[in-house]
Design an enzyme around this catalytic site. Sequence first.
Site, short mmCIF file in Angstrom:
data_model
loop_
_atom_site.label_atom_id
_atom_site.label_comp_id
_atom_site.label_asym_id
_atom_site.label_seq_id
_atom_site.Cartn_x
_atom_site.Cartn_y
_atom_site.Cartn_z
N ARG A 220 50.12 31.03 42.87
CA ARG A 220 48.17 30.92 42.52
C ARG A 220 47.54 30.48 43.34
NH1 ARG A 220 46.97 27.97 36.52
NH2 ARG A 220 48.25 28.77 35.63
N HIS B 150 45.88 39.46 33.93
CA HIS B 150 46.51 37.91 35.17
C HIS B 150 46.14 37.36 33.19
CE1 HIS B 150 46.36 35.12 38.20
NE2 HIS B 150 45.11 34.58 37.76
N TYR C 230 26.04 40.02 33.47
CA TYR C 230 25.41 41.25 34.52
C TYR C 230 25.25 41.50 35.95
CZ TYR C 230 22.38 38.08 30.93
OH TYR C 230 21.93 36.90 30.19
#
Length: 750
Positions: free
Chosen positions: A42, A88, A132
């Site tokens: 990570r 992931h 969006y």
Amino acid sequence: MGDIVELEGGGGGDGGIIINEPFDRALESRYLVYALSTITSRALPDVRDGLKPVQRRIIHAMGELGLDPESNFKKCAKIVGDVMGKYHPHGDSAIYDALVRLAQDFSVRYPLVDGQGNFGNIDGDSAAAYRYTEARLTEIGALLMEGVDEDAVRFRETYSQEDTEPSVLPAGFPNLLANGSMGIAVGMATSIPPHNAAELIDACLLLIERPEASLDEILDLVPGPDFPTGGICIESRAAIREAYATGKGGFRTRARWQVEDTGRGTWRIIVTETPYQVQKSKIVERLAELIESKKAPLLADVRDESAEDIRLVLEPRARTVEPDQLMESLFKLTDLESRFSMNLNVLDAKGAPRVMSLVDCLKAFLDHKRDVILARANWRLRKIDGRLEILAGLLVAYLNLDEVIRIIRYEDEPKQVLIATFDLTDVQANAILDTRLRNLRKLEEMEIRQEDEDLKAEREGLVAMLASPDLQWAQAAEELREIQSAFAKDTALGARRTTFAEAPAAFALSAEAFVTREPITVVLSQKGWIRALKGRIDDLSTVKYKDGDGYYLSLHAETTDKIILFASDGRAFTLAGDKLPGGRGLGEPVRLSIDLGEEHDIIAMFLPKPEGEHLVAASTGYGFVVSDEECVALRRSGKQVLNLDEGAKASVVARVQGDLVAVVGENRKLVIFQTDELPRMGRGKGVKLQAYKDGGLLDAITFKADEGLAWYDTSGRRRDVPDWKDYVAKRAAAGRMVPRGFSRSGKFVG
């Protein structure tokens, strides 16, 4: 400690496994697994491609979706869904946040993602929801993927074991240093500033040519970070070198600003670039807070006039404020100056976290570049060998075309017959059978022969390269030079944004900086009333005084000046020009501002000059030369400059502006001597200027020999003293009577 009982498996009677283990050991082992997972999966980037796992998976998933720079945009929701579903499994918000950052040109030096829609801004506003926004790879992002489908890197199983993903990307340029990285793991963190990619490639080319190149040679090519938001790095060369040598350090960066002239002697500061990772809105809020709390007395107003480019307008409180002083004060109080800490903590090629130096990072990238070149060459060799095998079979078919047609037409199992007849492989037989009739022409045979020759020549080159480390590094250098054109410094993307400057010396903010500089005329009356008239007034005949009072002393000054008053008791007092009473009234008694007794008077008033000097003398004829700086008093009680004998008083304060001193006594005797005969002192009684039998010192003046001695009448007209050289003698002489026609008062002025 007691044991803990842990059930694994089904948890039921026959399906569970009971493990007896001390609690501290169980906690330690499981926390260690968690810590290692956080570090390697990570938080820390890989030194080879400069990406964290989530970033790598995003780039790979976008490549799989065909989102190259020439393709149409796709919804970020689609990208996030693919990444989370295949690679992931850590939540859509983490994936989308990483995707957004890769598209922000103020967060990464070279954006890897081309975003369409609201992807946030430097003010800290977040991006729109992923339903969006749309995205695709940039040309820079595509460079990281070159060769990924040519076995350039190793693939591993995904978390679901249903697919594979690359363990590292081919990375055509040193992305780790070019875009930097930040992350916090368990017990360690990383913080890598962005750099200029063209400079990094120059450094890589130098290391290819001379692997033993020193850090100083590298720093000649890579002088320091190149932040996406620009700014000015004021870290010293020695500190930068130490940071790159150890992998740990920091870089002080300041906002870039300029002075904009607004006419009539006014100006304002325009901030055009801010330090890296400092939100512009936070700077504006902090400046407004400082103005409101009056902690930034030099700043009057701040406005954000930014559009696509940053434009912060800072208005000074007064035009007399120096721009450098204003900005230095704001650098200390706000994030207009910020320090970016560097910790080059990365995962090496073996996946182990360690802190590397700049040279180590560049060499690790080059080793990865070489491995990619070798892997791609081997992949290409396999492709060439396969194609050459097919071409050999096709050539056999063309040479025996009639027999091949007969076999295909009349044999029940033509494939086996072809293999047996012409000693073909299974692959070659399939290729012949798959050949279309329209390709059975003479021209096609010629093309096959040409292709065969070309592939064999290419194969020889690949084999030679695989056997020669020198050729491998030459290939790496050639590819880096080709890629470098994408980061050319004459382009908007490649041009260096962060410049370097020397750290400014510490400065003390003077009190004058808080005062509006305006011209004034200071007037002192005979009875000791002082005032400051606005402007420079030469004709004071219209100035009014109290009954029984009149003009005494005046001078032209500015509100930022210090005004020195010298009293008859030998003390010097200092008044601030901006603190004097205004000229609309009659002023105020000067004794309200200084501790001067009624038995003493002011005998001189002047402005101190940086290298100015005054001759001070007592009525007894003793005196010396004192610098103006020594006359400046910080206390209301003043500063004792001239020590007086009992009954004596200070009678002369004259500016030194010549190499000769003229002294006249109450007995009207005049003596002239060299100024150098007087001592320079800060305080004292001084030496004898003139000897007297009766009376004492009346007046003294300094003058230049080439200009001659003169006195001035009440109207200010100059009257030369003829034959003044006849009065030249040694200091402390009695002198001679003043020449006929000398001032009736005996003084040189009035």
